[in-house]
Design a protein around this motif. Sequence first.
Motif, PDB file in Angstrom:
ATOM      1  N   ALA A 154       0.832  -1.209   0.000  1.00 42.21           N
ATOM      2  CA  ALA A 154       0.000   0.000   0.000  1.00 42.21           C
ATOM      3  C   ALA A 154       0.866   1.259   0.000  1.00 42.21           C
ATOM      4  CB  ALA A 154      -0.929  -0.002   1.206  1.00 42.21           C
ATOM      5  N   GLN A 155       1.992   1.208   0.707  1.00 43.97           N
ATOM      6  CA  GLN A 155       2.896   2.356   0.722  1.00 43.97           C
ATOM      7  C   GLN A 155       3.519   2.583  -0.648  1.00 43.97           C
ATOM      8  OE1 GLN A 155       5.613   2.542   4.201  1.00 43.97           O
ATOM      9  NE2 GLN A 155       4.346   0.932   5.104  1.00 43.97           N
ATOM     10  N   LEU A 156       3.858   1.493  -1.335  1.00 38.82           N
ATOM     11  CA  LEU A 156       4.392   1.621  -2.689  1.00 38.82           C
ATOM     12  C   LEU A 156       3.361   2.267  -3.607  1.00 38.82           C
ATOM     13  CD1 LEU A 156       6.279  -1.744  -3.348  1.00 38.82           C
ATOM     14  CD2 LEU A 156       7.278   0.546  -3.315  1.00 38.82           C
ATOM     15  N   LYS A 157       2.133   1.809  -3.500  1.00 37.60           N
ATOM     16  CA  LYS A 157       1.069   2.334  -4.357  1.00 37.60           C
ATOM     17  C   LYS A 157       0.810   3.806  -4.072  1.00 37.60           C
ATOM     18  CE  LYS A 157      -3.580   1.231  -6.023  1.00 37.60           C
ATOM     19  NZ  LYS A 157      -4.724   0.297  -5.904  1.00 37.60           N
ATOM     20  N   ALA A 158       0.909   4.191  -2.800  1.00 37.61           N
ATOM     21  CA  ALA A 158       0.677   5.584  -2.412  1.00 37.61           C
ATOM     22  C   ALA A 158       1.910   6.463  -2.629  1.00 37.61           C
ATOM     23  CB  ALA A 158       0.247   5.645  -0.949  1.00 37.61           C
ATOM     24  N   LYS A 159       3.011   5.870  -3.038  1.00 35.83           N
ATOM     25  CA  LYS A 159       4.265   6.583  -3.341  1.00 35.83           C
ATOM     26  C   LYS A 159       4.830   7.285  -2.109  1.00 35.83           C
ATOM     27  CE  LYS A 159       2.615   7.435  -8.045  1.00 35.83           C
ATOM     28  NZ  LYS A 159       2.247   8.453  -9.048  1.00 35.83           N
ATOM     29  N   THR A 160       4.693   6.650  -0.953  1.00 35.41           N
ATOM     30  CA  THR A 160       5.220   7.238   0.282  1.00 35.41           C
ATOM     31  C   THR A 160       6.575   6.644   0.669  1.00 35.41           C
ATOM     32  OG1 THR A 160       3.978   5.646   1.630  1.00 35.41           O
ATOM     33  CG2 THR A 160       2.925   7.763   1.154  1.00 35.41           C
ATOM     34  N   ASN A 161       7.044   5.662  -0.085  1.00 33.74           N
ATOM     35  CA  ASN A 161       8.350   5.060   0.199  1.00 33.74           C
ATOM     36  C   ASN A 161       9.479   5.974  -0.263  1.00 33.74           C
ATOM     37  OD1 ASN A 161       6.426   2.584  -0.510  1.00 33.74           O
ATOM     38  ND2 ASN A 161       7.937   1.927   0.991  1.00 33.74           N
ATOM     39  N   VAL A 162      10.645   5.757   0.291  1.00 36.96           N
ATOM     40  CA  VAL A 162      11.859   6.398  -0.196  1.00 36.96           C
ATOM     41  C   VAL A 162      12.667   5.342  -0.940  1.00 36.96           C
ATOM     42  CG1 VAL A 162      14.029   7.512   0.440  1.00 36.96           C
ATOM     43  CG2 VAL A 162      11.935   8.042   1.711  1.00 36.96           C
ATOM     44  N   ARG A 163      12.960   5.613  -2.213  1.00 38.32           N
ATOM     45  CA  ARG A 163      13.783   4.701  -3.001  1.00 38.32           C
ATOM     46  C   ARG A 163      14.785   5.535  -3.790  1.00 38.32           C
ATOM     47  NH1 ARG A 163       9.629   1.386  -6.408  1.00 38.32           N
ATOM     48  NH2 ARG A 163       8.398   3.283  -6.103  1.00 38.32           N
ATOM     49  N   GLU A 164      16.024   5.474  -3.374  1.00 39.45           N
ATOM     50  CA  GLU A 164      17.064   6.296  -3.992  1.00 39.45           C
ATOM     51  C   GLU A 164      18.165   5.405  -4.556  1.00 39.45           C
ATOM     52  OE1 GLU A 164      18.334  10.288  -2.338  1.00 39.45           O
ATOM     53  OE2 GLU A 164      20.127   9.114  -1.925  1.00 39.45           O
ATOM     54  N   TYR A 165      18.549   5.682  -5.784  1.00 37.68           N
ATOM     55  CA  TYR A 165      19.562   4.888  -6.480  1.00 37.68           C
ATOM     56  C   TYR A 165      20.769   5.752  -6.821  1.00 37.68           C
ATOM     57  CZ  TYR A 165      15.996   1.279  -7.322  1.00 37.68           C
ATOM     58  OH  TYR A 165      15.039   0.300  -7.171  1.00 37.68           O
ATOM     59  N   ILE A 166      21.919   5.113  -6.923  1.00 31.62           N
ATOM     60  CA  ILE A 166      23.132   5.753  -7.418  1.00 31.62           C
ATOM     61  C   ILE A 166      23.469   5.087  -8.746  1.00 31.62           C
ATOM     62  CG2 ILE A 166      25.587   6.172  -7.026  1.00 31.62           C
ATOM     63  CD1 ILE A 166      25.012   6.137  -4.036  1.00 31.62           C
ATOM     64  N   ALA A 167      23.771   5.895  -9.759  1.00 31.18           N
ATOM     65  CA  ALA A 167      24.074   5.345 -11.078  1.00 31.18           C
ATOM     66  C   ALA A 167      25.226   6.101 -11.713  1.00 31.18           C
ATOM     67  CB  ALA A 167      22.847   5.410 -11.983  1.00 31.18           C
ATOM     68  N   LEU A 168      26.024   5.379 -12.467  1.00 34.45           N
ATOM     69  CA  LEU A 168      27.039   5.977 -13.324  1.00 34.45           C
ATOM     70  C   LEU A 168      26.507   5.879 -14.746  1.00 34.45           C
ATOM     71  CD1 LEU A 168      29.950   7.190 -13.397  1.00 34.45           C
ATOM     72  CD2 LEU A 168      30.748   4.874 -13.972  1.00 34.45           C
ATOM     73  N   VAL A 169      26.389   7.034 -15.416  1.00 34.22           N
ATOM     74  CA  VAL A 169      25.812   7.042 -16.753  1.00 34.22           C
ATOM     75  C   VAL A 169      26.807   7.637 -17.744  1.00 34.22           C
ATOM     76  CG1 VAL A 169      23.469   7.220 -15.842  1.00 34.22           C
ATOM     77  CG2 VAL A 169      24.707   9.320 -16.443  1.00 34.22           C
ATOM     78  N   HIS A 170      26.573   7.340 -19.007  1.00 34.48           N
ATOM     79  CA  HIS A 170      27.444   7.845 -20.069  1.00 34.48           C
ATOM     80  C   HIS A 170      27.208   9.327 -20.326  1.00 34.48           C
ATOM     81  CE1 HIS A 170      29.334   4.146 -21.603  1.00 34.48           C
ATOM     82  NE2 HIS A 170      28.228   3.545 -21.239  1.00 34.48           N
ATOM     83  N   GLN A 171      28.284  10.037 -20.556  1.00 31.36           N
ATOM     84  CA  GLN A 171      28.293  11.455 -20.919  1.00 31.36           C
ATOM     85  C   GLN A 171      27.905  12.350 -19.739  1.00 31.36           C
ATOM     86  OE1 GLN A 171      29.708  12.244 -23.719  1.00 31.36           O
ATOM     87  NE2 GLN A 171      29.768  10.071 -24.322  1.00 31.36           N
ATOM     88  N   PRO A 172      28.658  13.449 -19.552  1.00 30.69           N
ATOM     89  CA  PRO A 172      28.318  14.392 -18.483  1.00 30.69           C
ATOM     90  C   PRO A 172      26.964  15.044 -18.736  1.00 30.69           C
ATOM     91  CG  PRO A 172      30.069  15.252 -19.893  1.00 30.69           C
ATOM     92  CD  PRO A 172      29.877  13.830 -20.292  1.00 30.69           C
ATOM     93  N   ILE A 173      26.243  15.339 -17.657  1.00 29.13           N
ATOM     94  CA  ILE A 173      24.921  15.958 -17.745  1.00 29.13           C
ATOM     95  C   ILE A 173      25.045  17.435 -17.393  1.00 29.13           C
ATOM     96  CG2 ILE A 173      22.567  15.933 -16.839  1.00 29.13           C
ATOM     97  CD1 ILE A 173      22.913  12.967 -16.248  1.00 29.13           C
ATOM     98  N   LYS A 174      24.567  18.292 -18.269  1.00 26.68           N
ATOM     99  CA  LYS A 174      24.716  19.732 -18.079  1.00 26.68           C
ATOM    100  C   LYS A 174      23.864  20.255 -16.923  1.00 26.68           C
ATOM    101  CE  LYS A 174      25.724  20.566 -22.970  1.00 26.68           C
ATOM    102  NZ  LYS A 174      25.292  21.265 -24.213  1.00 26.68           N
ATOM    103  N   GLU A 175      22.647  19.741 -16.806  1.00 26.91           N
ATOM    104  CA  GLU A 175      21.745  20.211 -15.751  1.00 26.91           C
ATOM    105  C   GLU A 175      22.179  19.671 -14.387  1.00 26.91           C
ATOM    106  OE1 GLU A 175      19.858  19.903 -19.675  1.00 26.91           O
ATOM    107  OE2 GLU A 175      20.781  18.414 -18.363  1.00 26.91           O
ATOM    108  N   GLU A 176      21.933  20.434 -13.328  1.00 25.10           N
ATOM    109  CA  GLU A 176      22.232  19.961 -11.976  1.00 25.10           C
ATOM    110  C   GLU A 176      21.243  18.899 -11.525  1.00 25.10           C
ATOM    111  OE1 GLU A 176      22.458  23.198  -9.266  1.00 25.10           O
ATOM    112  OE2 GLU A 176      24.251  24.076 -10.187  1.00 25.10           O
ATOM    113  N   SER A 177      20.008  18.994 -12.009  1.00 25.68           N
ATOM    114  CA  SER A 177      18.968  18.041 -11.650  1.00 25.68           C
ATOM    115  C   SER A 177      17.891  18.060 -12.720  1.00 25.68           C
ATOM    116  CB  SER A 177      18.367  18.380 -10.279  1.00 25.68           C
ATOM    117  OG  SER A 177      17.762  19.659 -10.308  1.00 25.68           O
ATOM    118  N   GLY A 178      16.976  17.105 -12.629  1.00 20.41           N
ATOM    119  CA  GLY A 178      15.908  17.061 -13.612  1.00 20.41           C
ATOM    120  C   GLY A 178      14.853  16.032 -13.248  1.00 20.41           C
TER     121      GLY A 178
END
Length: 300
Positions: A154-178
């Motif tokens: 029910a918490q997943l469905k209500a989007k009240t969980n915290v789920r944070e990932y760390i990723a290494l992606v190709h090419q630098p990203i110009k924006e600070e966030s998005g």
Amino acid sequence: MTELVIQNETGRLDKVVSQLMPEISRSKLQHWIKSGDVLVNGKMEKSKYDVQPGDKISLIEPDPVALDLVPQDIPLDIVYEDDDVIVVNKPQGMVVHPSPGHPDGTLVNALLFHSPLSTINGAFRPGIVHRIDKDTSGLLMVAKNDKAHQSLAAQLKAKTNVREYIALVHQPIKEESGIIKAPLGRSPRDRMKQAVVEDGRPAVTHFKVEKNYENYSLIKCQLETGRTHQIRVHMQYIGHPVVGDPLYGPRKTIKGRGQFLHAAKLGFKHPTTGEELIFEVPIPPIFKSTLDYLDKTNSI
């Protein structure tokens, strides 16, 4: 049998039923429609049937094919455990639950050896409330009983969980966030893949750049939704695929070190006490050593 009487919804049969019953994947619904387990006004129809107000849809869920789930003595990295829940740090390369291609050696096999699990998902995924990919490492919450399972789901469905990932992606990203808002569904070109498709399920990923390298970017991602391969597809969609991704990454990538995506942070309310719980685990050693190497050779 489940019966739905359509009120105002219109559109393709598979899309309408998927919207009304989001717990069932659209691909599964399409299979059921084709096999005659979904009827419209008592008749078989195709997935593309145009649903109209007043239609009566009957859904007969087929009995699941039983899998022989054998408890296996496989080491587990347990971050937290009590009578209701287990939080485990899954290693990269481990499948979460058995499937036709992975009958054993999974996280579920290891968990069953360790403890009884909830029965809500039946023989296929006992205790599993949410999943991460085989090549993704990090935190998963697992329910030990049905009451806990219902609360966590029910918490997943209500989007009240915290789920944070760390990723290494190709090419630098110009924006600070998005924020990436792009609907996801089965790729029309490759059934093994997910893709951004017009009639897909809503999917939202928030990202923040932690550090840019000459050819890469280290980011944190927070999930607002939890679609299959969501971060991997969304990052590819904006031109920054996850490094080492075997499905969505470029041919020229860091080889032999797996997929650089890690579920680093997980939070939820305890299903019995209501206490807010937050867990964090560091990136795996192979991820850290790669970042150390990039700090020396690829820094901007």
